[in-house]
Scaffold this motif. Structure first.
Motif, PDB file in Angstrom:
ATOM      1  N   VAL A 246       0.639  -8.820   3.553  1.00 26.64           N
ATOM      2  CA  VAL A 246       1.720  -8.567   4.520  1.00 26.64           C
ATOM      3  C   VAL A 246       2.265  -7.136   4.394  1.00 26.64           C
ATOM      4  O   VAL A 246       3.427  -6.868   4.690  1.00 26.64           O
ATOM      5  CB  VAL A 246       2.855  -9.615   4.393  1.00 26.64           C
ATOM      6  CG1 VAL A 246       2.372 -10.971   4.842  1.00 26.64           C
ATOM      7  CG2 VAL A 246       3.401  -9.685   2.965  1.00 26.64           C
TER       8      VAL A 246
ATOM      9  N   CYS B  94      -5.377 -11.879  -7.232  1.00 23.88           N
ATOM     10  CA  CYS B  94      -6.406 -11.339  -6.333  1.00 23.88           C
ATOM     11  C   CYS B  94      -5.787 -10.626  -5.143  1.00 23.88           C
ATOM     12  O   CYS B  94      -6.244 -10.740  -4.013  1.00 23.88           O
ATOM     13  CB  CYS B  94      -7.397 -12.405  -5.894  1.00 23.88           C
ATOM     14  SG  CYS B  94      -6.704 -13.646  -4.835  1.00 23.88           S
TER      15      CYS B  94
ATOM     16  N   GLY C 225       7.507  -9.867   3.231  1.00 19.72           N
ATOM     17  CA  GLY C 225       6.905  -9.738   1.901  1.00 19.72           C
ATOM     18  C   GLY C 225       7.892  -9.111   0.934  1.00 19.72           C
ATOM     19  O   GLY C 225       8.849  -8.446   1.349  1.00 19.72           O
TER      20      GLY C 225
ATOM     21  N   ARG D  82      -5.771 -20.963  -9.974  1.00 25.64           N
ATOM     22  CA  ARG D  82      -5.108 -21.302 -11.233  1.00 25.64           C
ATOM     23  C   ARG D  82      -3.750 -20.606 -11.298  1.00 25.64           C
ATOM     24  O   ARG D  82      -3.645 -19.413 -11.011  1.00 25.64           O
ATOM     25  CB  ARG D  82      -5.998 -20.848 -12.404  1.00 25.64           C
ATOM     26  CG  ARG D  82      -5.360 -20.888 -13.768  1.00 25.64           C
ATOM     27  CD  ARG D  82      -5.918 -21.993 -14.624  1.00 25.64           C
ATOM     28  NE  ARG D  82      -4.999 -22.306 -15.701  1.00 25.64           N
ATOM     29  CZ  ARG D  82      -5.342 -22.385 -16.977  1.00 25.64           C
ATOM     30  NH1 ARG D  82      -6.599 -22.192 -17.339  1.00 25.64           N
ATOM     31  NH2 ARG D  82      -4.447 -22.690 -17.889  1.00 25.64           N
TER      32      ARG D  82
ATOM     33  N   LEU E 160       6.430 -14.413 -15.270  1.00 18.88           N
ATOM     34  CA  LEU E 160       5.372 -14.699 -16.256  1.00 18.88           C
ATOM     35  C   LEU E 160       5.585 -13.904 -17.547  1.00 18.88           C
ATOM     36  O   LEU E 160       5.381 -14.422 -18.653  1.00 18.88           O
ATOM     37  CB  LEU E 160       4.003 -14.371 -15.636  1.00 18.88           C
ATOM     38  CG  LEU E 160       2.771 -14.777 -16.407  1.00 18.88           C
ATOM     39  CD1 LEU E 160       2.755 -16.275 -16.707  1.00 18.88           C
ATOM     40  CD2 LEU E 160       1.491 -14.391 -15.639  1.00 18.88           C
TER      41      LEU E 160
ATOM     42  N   VAL F  81      -4.487  -5.032  -6.153  1.00 17.44           N
ATOM     43  CA  VAL F  81      -4.696  -4.476  -7.492  1.00 17.44           C
ATOM     44  C   VAL F  81      -5.722  -5.293  -8.288  1.00 17.44           C
ATOM     45  O   VAL F  81      -6.614  -4.729  -8.937  1.00 17.44           O
ATOM     46  CB  VAL F  81      -3.336  -4.395  -8.232  1.00 17.44           C
ATOM     47  CG1 VAL F  81      -3.503  -3.933  -9.666  1.00 17.44           C
ATOM     48  CG2 VAL F  81      -2.378  -3.469  -7.469  1.00 17.44           C
ATOM     49  N   GLY F  82      -5.634  -6.629  -8.206  1.00 18.50           N
ATOM     50  CA  GLY F  82      -6.571  -7.476  -8.947  1.00 18.50           C
ATOM     51  C   GLY F  82      -7.994  -7.319  -8.443  1.00 18.50           C
ATOM     52  O   GLY F  82      -8.935  -7.145  -9.238  1.00 18.50           O
TER      53      GLY F  82
ATOM     54  N   SER G 100       3.577   0.926  -2.806  1.00 14.86           N
ATOM     55  CA  SER G 100       2.397   1.810  -2.884  1.00 14.86           C
ATOM     56  C   SER G 100       1.154   1.101  -3.415  1.00 14.86           C
ATOM     57  O   SER G 100       0.189   1.772  -3.801  1.00 14.86           O
ATOM     58  CB  SER G 100       2.687   2.984  -3.834  1.00 14.86           C
ATOM     59  OG  SER G 100       3.905   3.590  -3.543  1.00 14.86           O
TER      60      SER G 100
ATOM     61  N   SER H 179      -2.133   1.815  -1.642  1.00 16.00           N
ATOM     62  CA  SER H 179      -2.453   3.242  -1.756  1.00 16.00           C
ATOM     63  C   SER H 179      -2.932   3.629  -3.152  1.00 16.00           C
ATOM     64  O   SER H 179      -3.896   4.370  -3.305  1.00 16.00           O
ATOM     65  CB  SER H 179      -1.222   4.075  -1.389  1.00 16.00           C
ATOM     66  OG  SER H 179      -0.729   3.678  -0.136  1.00 16.00           O
TER      67      SER H 179
ATOM     68  N   SER I 106      -6.209 -17.042  -9.810  1.00 11.19           N
ATOM     69  CA  SER I 106      -5.040 -16.707  -9.004  1.00 11.19           C
ATOM     70  C   SER I 106      -4.402 -17.950  -8.417  1.00 11.19           C
ATOM     71  O   SER I 106      -5.101 -18.899  -8.058  1.00 11.19           O
ATOM     72  CB  SER I 106      -5.497 -15.787  -7.876  1.00 11.19           C
ATOM     73  OG  SER I 106      -4.380 -15.222  -7.268  1.00 11.19           O
TER      74      SER I 106
ATOM     75  N   THR J 111       1.410 -10.975  -1.244  1.00  8.28           N
ATOM     76  CA  THR J 111       2.133  -9.773  -0.788  1.00  8.28           C
ATOM     77  C   THR J 111       1.184  -8.768  -0.155  1.00  8.28           C
ATOM     78  O   THR J 111       1.497  -8.161   0.873  1.00  8.28           O
ATOM     79  CB  THR J 111       2.860  -9.117  -1.985  1.00  8.28           C
ATOM     80  OG1 THR J 111       3.666 -10.108  -2.601  1.00  8.28           O
ATOM     81  CG2 THR J 111       3.725  -7.962  -1.549  1.00  8.28           C
TER      82      THR J 111
HETATM   83  C1  LIG Z   1       6.527  -5.132   4.038  1.00 14.48           C
HETATM   84  C2  LIG Z   1       5.632  -4.427   3.074  1.00 14.48           C
HETATM   85  C3  LIG Z   1       4.970  -3.281   3.475  1.00 14.48           C
HETATM   86  C4  LIG Z   1       4.130  -2.613   2.591  1.00 14.48           C
HETATM   87  N1  LIG Z   1       3.415  -1.540   3.047  1.00 14.48           N
HETATM   88  C5  LIG Z   1       2.553  -0.907   2.222  1.00 14.48           C
HETATM   89  C6  LIG Z   1       1.747   0.146   2.718  1.00 14.48           C
HETATM   90  O1  LIG Z   1       1.786   0.482   3.895  1.00 14.48           O
HETATM   91  N2  LIG Z   1       0.938   0.779   1.851  1.00 14.48           N
HETATM   92  C7  LIG Z   1       0.854   0.427   0.530  1.00 14.48           C
HETATM   93  O2  LIG Z   1       0.116   1.064  -0.210  1.00 14.48           O
HETATM   94  N3  LIG Z   1       1.556  -0.628   0.049  1.00 14.48           N
HETATM   95  C8  LIG Z   1       2.417  -1.293   0.864  1.00 14.48           C
HETATM   96  N4  LIG Z   1       3.155  -2.336   0.407  1.00 14.48           N
HETATM   97  C9  LIG Z   1       3.102  -2.667  -1.025  1.00 14.48           C
HETATM   98  C10 LIG Z   1       1.893  -3.478  -1.372  1.00 14.48           C
HETATM   99  O3  LIG Z   1       1.744  -4.551  -0.486  1.00 14.48           O
HETATM  100  C11 LIG Z   1       2.039  -3.988  -2.799  1.00 14.48           C
HETATM  101  O4  LIG Z   1       2.360  -2.940  -3.679  1.00 14.48           O
HETATM  102  C12 LIG Z   1       0.717  -4.613  -3.237  1.00 14.48           C
HETATM  103  O5  LIG Z   1       0.394  -5.645  -2.356  1.00 14.48           O
HETATM  104  C13 LIG Z   1       0.768  -5.122  -4.657  1.00 14.48           C
HETATM  105  O6  LIG Z   1      -0.465  -5.692  -4.933  1.00 14.48           O
HETATM  106  P1  LIG Z   1      -0.676  -6.642  -6.169  1.00 14.48           P
HETATM  107  O7  LIG Z   1      -2.120  -6.995  -6.203  1.00 14.48           O
HETATM  108  O8  LIG Z   1      -0.054  -6.022  -7.369  1.00 14.48           O
HETATM  109  O9  LIG Z   1       0.253  -7.911  -5.846  1.00 14.48           O
HETATM  110  P2  LIG Z   1       0.029  -9.193  -4.916  1.00 14.48           P
HETATM  111  O10 LIG Z   1      -0.590  -8.861  -3.630  1.00 14.48           O
HETATM  112  O11 LIG Z   1       1.358  -9.873  -4.902  1.00 14.48           O
HETATM  113  O12 LIG Z   1      -0.992 -10.061  -5.726  1.00 14.48           O
HETATM  114  C14 LIG Z   1      -0.595 -10.739  -6.899  1.00 14.48           C
HETATM  115  C15 LIG Z   1      -1.600 -11.801  -7.187  1.00 14.48           C
HETATM  116  O13 LIG Z   1      -1.248 -12.444  -8.411  1.00 14.48           O
HETATM  117  C16 LIG Z   1      -1.204 -13.845  -8.217  1.00 14.48           C
HETATM  118  N5  LIG Z   1      -0.214 -14.402  -9.138  1.00 14.48           N
HETATM  119  C17 LIG Z   1       1.081 -14.055  -9.269  1.00 14.48           C
HETATM  120  N6  LIG Z   1       1.657 -14.763 -10.238  1.00 14.48           N
HETATM  121  C18 LIG Z   1       0.693 -15.581 -10.755  1.00 14.48           C
HETATM  122  C19 LIG Z   1       0.686 -16.572 -11.767  1.00 14.48           C
HETATM  123  N7  LIG Z   1       1.775 -16.862 -12.478  1.00 14.48           N
HETATM  124  N8  LIG Z   1      -0.480 -17.231 -12.012  1.00 14.48           N
HETATM  125  C20 LIG Z   1      -1.598 -16.951 -11.297  1.00 14.48           C
HETATM  126  N9  LIG Z   1      -1.632 -16.033 -10.314  1.00 14.48           N
HETATM  127  C21 LIG Z   1      -0.491 -15.346 -10.050  1.00 14.48           C
HETATM  128  C22 LIG Z   1      -0.838 -14.016  -6.749  1.00 14.48           C
HETATM  129  O14 LIG Z   1      -1.195 -15.309  -6.272  1.00 14.48           O
HETATM  130  C23 LIG Z   1      -1.668 -12.897  -6.132  1.00 14.48           C
HETATM  131  O15 LIG Z   1      -3.000 -13.307  -5.949  1.00 14.48           O
HETATM  132  C24 LIG Z   1       3.977  -3.074   1.262  1.00 14.48           C
HETATM  133  C25 LIG Z   1       4.613  -4.248   0.857  1.00 14.48           C
HETATM  134  C26 LIG Z   1       5.430  -4.925   1.752  1.00 14.48           C
HETATM  135  C27 LIG Z   1       6.085  -6.195   1.325  1.00 14.48           C
END
Ligand SMILES: Cc1cc2nc3c(=O)[nH]c(=O)nc-3n(C[C@H](O)[C@H](O)[C@H](O)COP(=O)(O)OP(=O)(O)OC[C@H]3O[C@@H](n4cnc5c(N)ncnc54)[C@H](O)[C@@H]3O)c2cc1C
Length: 404
Positions: A159, A126, A67, A294, A321, A129-130, A97, A100, A148, A156
């Motif tokens: 994983v 989704c 990831g 989407r 974006l 955070v979403g 984070s 968390s 999404s 991400t």
């Molecule tokens: C190996 C690894 C280990 C980790 N371990 C931890 C941990 O132990 N504890 C912790 O707190 N965090 C951990 N993290 C961090 C954590 O996973 C991320 O900070 C978190 O997943 C971010 O969430 P998010 O919802 O912002 O992003 P994402 O999970 O990436 O979600 C983004 C969403 O936006 C959508 N999207 C993106 N671009 C577009 C677009 N142009 N149009 C429409 N939809 C779009 C995607 O499809 C997805 O649904 C780790 C990450 C990794 C890679």
């Protein structure tokens, strides 16, 4: 990578970043966690019952994942702007984070979004955070749709390691100001409090487990330099929240179930990501939420959505974006072994760590972050090394010897 960095990373992943003076590069003055009127001392209890071994074996690998952490140099973007007729509230850039801090940043962003007085909201993304942002808006009685391009398990958030790691890769050292620390402290506490409301639910979405860290060297010894690691210096803030989690304490020789001479034991909160994600999704849909497939290639496309207010929770997607040049992917790889329902403790040595998740025993190497890498291919050697490092500790442990 400085040896200082590797020591910090080991201690952090071992769950030992708290209370060891390893807050690292952010110089804290007085203890910022002074919110308590009564000291929270540690009372020692011996481990009881039999300890199972982590069955670290190459043939038990069921999944290897890669990831890209959505790291943002100055910390998450929680600003808002007007794009055409739409009010857009950003909530992205959480680095390592995101799980968390999800309740903390989402509480802040949704409060601001709710102040528009609107009744209908769109959330883009989704992931952790979403989904969290959407649920907070729904709990306030609002109509929410999520749009999404991908969803679990292809995002991400799916994983992640799944541990409480609120200051992991949250900003670069040069942005770690007192002001940032104060914001982080508040945000972290909001999130932590919310997580305690998910304990004891079916499927154990959130759990507390024991955690051991072992070392062949004293804790303050210099660790070897890894010439391949290109990690920058990140901001560290865990000293702000020392009071939130149980302490890690050094074990006496008679209490140490492993063969390495130095051992510490504590407790840490873990996220069983499959169950927790499903818990969030169930709440979102039961409150009437709709999830649409989407992809947006430009923010101008937001004008096509019916909701007047939009939460942008696209994680690393915001790099393209919104052309956010501060966004820098940090690659991380995990190796998942066949679940062991009997395993109730986490473990870390100087090379690798284990998280006893219900949806699989998760292993990672201590140096598990490559900045600016977008390589999503699994490195089989990295998986092999993680399993071997844990197998070495397990087969040599006093637990294994007592069973022989
Ligand atoms: C190996 C690894 C280990 C980790 N371990 C931890 C941990 O132990 N504890 C912790 O707190 N965090 C951990 N993290 C961090 C954590 O996973 C991320 O900070 C978190 O997943 C971010 O969430 P998010 O919802 O912002 O992003 P994402 O999970 O990436 O979600 C983004 C969403 O936006 C959508 N999207 C993106 N671009 C577009 C677009 N142009 N149009 C429409 N939809 C779009 C995607 O499809 C997805 O649904 C780790 C990450 C990794 C890679």
């Amino acid at each position: 990578m400085s040896s200082n960095f590797q020591r910090r990373e080991f201690l952090r992943l071992a769950g030992l970043g708290l209370g060891l003076g390893v807050s690292g590069n952010f110089a804290l003055g007085a203890d910022k966690s002074k919110t308590l009127s009564v000291a929270r001392e540690h009372t020692n209890y011996h481990a009881f019952g039999e300890m199972p071994l982590v069955r670290a074996s190459q043939d038990r690998i069921v999944k290897e994942t890669v990831g890209l952490r959505p790291f943002r140099e100055s910390g998450p973007n929680l600003t808002h702007e007007k794009i055409g007729e739409k009010s857009v509230f950003h909530n992205y850039g959480h680095g390592g984070s995101g799980w968390s801090l999800s309740w903390g940043t989402s509480t802040q962003v949704t409060q601001e979004a709710l102040s528009t007085g609107e009744e209908e909201f769109a959330v883009i993304g989704c992931g952790a955070v979403g989904l969290t942002s959407a649920i907070i808006l729904q709990r306030a009685g609002k109509k929410v749709s999520i749009y999404s391009k991908d969803r679990h398990p292809n995002i991400t958030s799916s994983v992640a390691t799944g541990v409480w790691s609120p200051d992991s890769r949250i900003c670069l050292k040069e942005y770690a100001t007192e002001e940032f620390g104060a914001w982080w402290n508040k945000t972290c506490r909001t999130s932590f409090k919310m997580y305690q409301t998910f304990l004891g639910l079916p499927g154990s979405p959130i759990e507390w487990t024991d955690s051991y860290a072992v070392s062949n060297k004293p804790w303050d010894a210099e660790r070897e330099k890894d010439p391949n690691d290109t990690q920058p210096e990140y901001g560290h803030f865990n000293d702000y929240v020392k009071d939130l989690t149980p302490q890690f304490v050094e074990l006496k020789k008679s209490e140490n179930p492993f063969s390495e001479p130095y051992a510490k034991k504590g407790s840490r909160m873990i996220f069983n990501i499959s169950a927790y994600h499903q818990t969030l999704l169930n709440e979102f849909t039961s409150l009437g939420g709709r999830l649409y497939h989407r992809e947006f290639t430009s923010p101008s496309q937001f004008s096509e959505l019916p909701a007047p207010v939009i939460i942008n929770a696209t994680g690393l997607g915001s790099k393209t974006l919104f052309n956010d040049k501060q966004m820098r992917p940090v690659r991380g790889q995990l190796t998942v072994l066949v679940p062991q329902p009997e395993l109730h403790y986490g473990f870390a040595n100087e090379e690798a760590y284990v998280i006893p998740r219900r949806d699989g025993v998760v292993l990672g190497t201590i140096s598990n972050g490559i900045i600016d890498s977008t390589d999503l291919n699994v490195n089989p050697q990295q998986s092999y090394d993680a399993v071997s490092a844990i197998a070495k500790s397990m087969t040599a442990s006093k637990i294994a010897k007592s069973l022989a």
